[in-house]
Scaffold this active site. Structure first.
Site, PDB file in Angstrom:
ATOM      1  N   PRO A 146       0.827  -1.213   0.000  1.00  0.00           N
ATOM      2  CA  PRO A 146       0.000   0.000   0.000  1.00  0.00           C
ATOM      3  C   PRO A 146       0.860   1.261   0.000  1.00  0.00           C
ATOM      4  O   PRO A 146       0.897   2.021   0.968  1.00  0.00           O
ATOM      5  CB  PRO A 146      -0.797  -0.138   1.307  1.00  0.00           C
ATOM      6  CG  PRO A 146       0.133  -0.877   2.222  1.00  0.00           C
ATOM      7  CD  PRO A 146       0.895  -1.831   1.343  1.00  0.00           C
ATOM      8  N   LYS A 147       1.538   1.524  -1.122  1.00  0.00           N
ATOM      9  CA  LYS A 147       2.551   2.578  -1.183  1.00  0.00           C
ATOM     10  C   LYS A 147       2.044   3.835  -1.857  1.00  0.00           C
ATOM     11  O   LYS A 147       1.339   3.774  -2.864  1.00  0.00           O
ATOM     12  CB  LYS A 147       3.796   2.064  -1.924  1.00  0.00           C
ATOM     13  CG  LYS A 147       4.454   0.878  -1.242  1.00  0.00           C
ATOM     14  CD  LYS A 147       5.816   0.584  -1.816  1.00  0.00           C
ATOM     15  CE  LYS A 147       6.482  -0.564  -1.066  1.00  0.00           C
ATOM     16  NZ  LYS A 147       7.916  -0.649  -1.306  1.00  0.00           N
ATOM     17  N   LYS A 148       2.451   4.975  -1.276  1.00  0.00           N
ATOM     18  CA  LYS A 148       2.209   6.291  -1.848  1.00  0.00           C
ATOM     19  C   LYS A 148       3.493   7.116  -1.683  1.00  0.00           C
ATOM     20  O   LYS A 148       4.382   6.757  -0.908  1.00  0.00           O
ATOM     21  CB  LYS A 148       1.052   7.007  -1.127  1.00  0.00           C
ATOM     22  CG  LYS A 148      -0.295   6.318  -1.282  1.00  0.00           C
ATOM     23  CD  LYS A 148      -1.367   6.994  -0.446  1.00  0.00           C
ATOM     24  CE  LYS A 148      -1.727   8.374  -0.964  1.00  0.00           C
ATOM     25  NZ  LYS A 148      -2.877   8.962  -0.213  1.00  0.00           N
TER      26      LYS A 148
END
Length: 250
Positions: free
Chosen positions: A117-119
């Site tokens: 779940p990367k931003k």
């Protein structure tokens, strides 16, 4: 491009792929991990079925900073985010809730392959005098600050135990839509880190402050009690994962 050329291309853009094929090797990866108790309702909301919170009723979460100076195919970058200590069919695991980092290739690869779940964010991990200090900025706003007393308690006699903890099951929720915006992939993905070498590990008193931001919701798993602070430096291989559960399967 011919069909066979297209099918050999593992990621976009085809003329300049964002990342190479794996597996991926990390050297001298440095962690600051702060484990804490959170609210049961917040933990349950963030944890997808059939994962369950730890059975001791403490609703344990962790917030971590990771300084990665040597990552094959990805380069040098820093990452930060939180997760939940859980179980999958009775097996202990760590579930990644959200991650923020300042390097495009691992963002793209992490989301496309494992469902991390990367931003984009701007984390930082450094030693300031006698303090190991982690910060996370999102849109120039401070959203997380973690501090730990620097190398107060050595875990040299417990490195085998530290290694075992690093090798436990890790779980992500992978969600990718189709061209109509409907779910095409909805999976729980599991993986185990391999070839783990622990160069050093330490514990000590730690503090953690999380601040609310609508687009960086680390504070949605609020800190109620600090359990422990951990500083560790490790090498490992990040292999491809496996599908634990396909939510779209009939």
């Amino acid at each position: 491009m011919k069909k066979e050329d297209i099918l050999k291309t593992h990621t976009m853009p085809a003329f300049s792929p964002s990342y190479p094929a794996g597996p991926y090797y990390f050297k001298q990866r440095e962690y600051l991990i702060i484990t804490y108790e959170s609210d049961p309702e917040a933990v349950r909301e963030a944890l997808p079925e059939p994962l369950e919170p730890t059975g001791d009723g403490k609703n344990l979460c962790f917030y971590e900073w990771m300084n990665m100076p040597d990552s094959s195919g990805f380069g040098s970058y820093v990452e930060s985010g939180n997760g939940i200590i859980a179980t999958y069919k009775g097996e202990p695991c760590n579930f990644s809730v959200q991650m923020y980092l300042n390097d495009e290739p691992p963002i793209t690869a992490g989301r496309e392959i494992w469902g991390f779940p990367k931003k984009w964010g701007e984390p930082r991990l450094r030693v300031v005098k006698d303090t190991l200090t982690g910060t996370l900025h999102y849109d120039d706003i401070t959203v997380a600050v973690g501090t730990m007393a620097y190398k107060h308690v050595s875990l040299e006699a417990k490195l085998a135990e530290v290694k075992k903890g690093i090798e436990k099951l890790n779980v992500n929720l992978k969600l990718i839509p189709d061209v109509k915006g409907q779910p095409q992939i909805a999976e729980l993905v599991g993986y185990h880190l391999e070839d783990v070498v622990v160069h050093g590990a330490w514990e000590g008193p730690a503090c953690l402050e999380l601040f609310h931001h609508v687009n960086c919701r680390v504070a949605n798993l609020p800190v109620r009690k600090i359990i422990s602070g951990r500083h560790q430096i490790v090498d490992f291989t990040l292999p491809y994962g496996e599908v634990l559960l396909d939510y779209l399967a009939k």
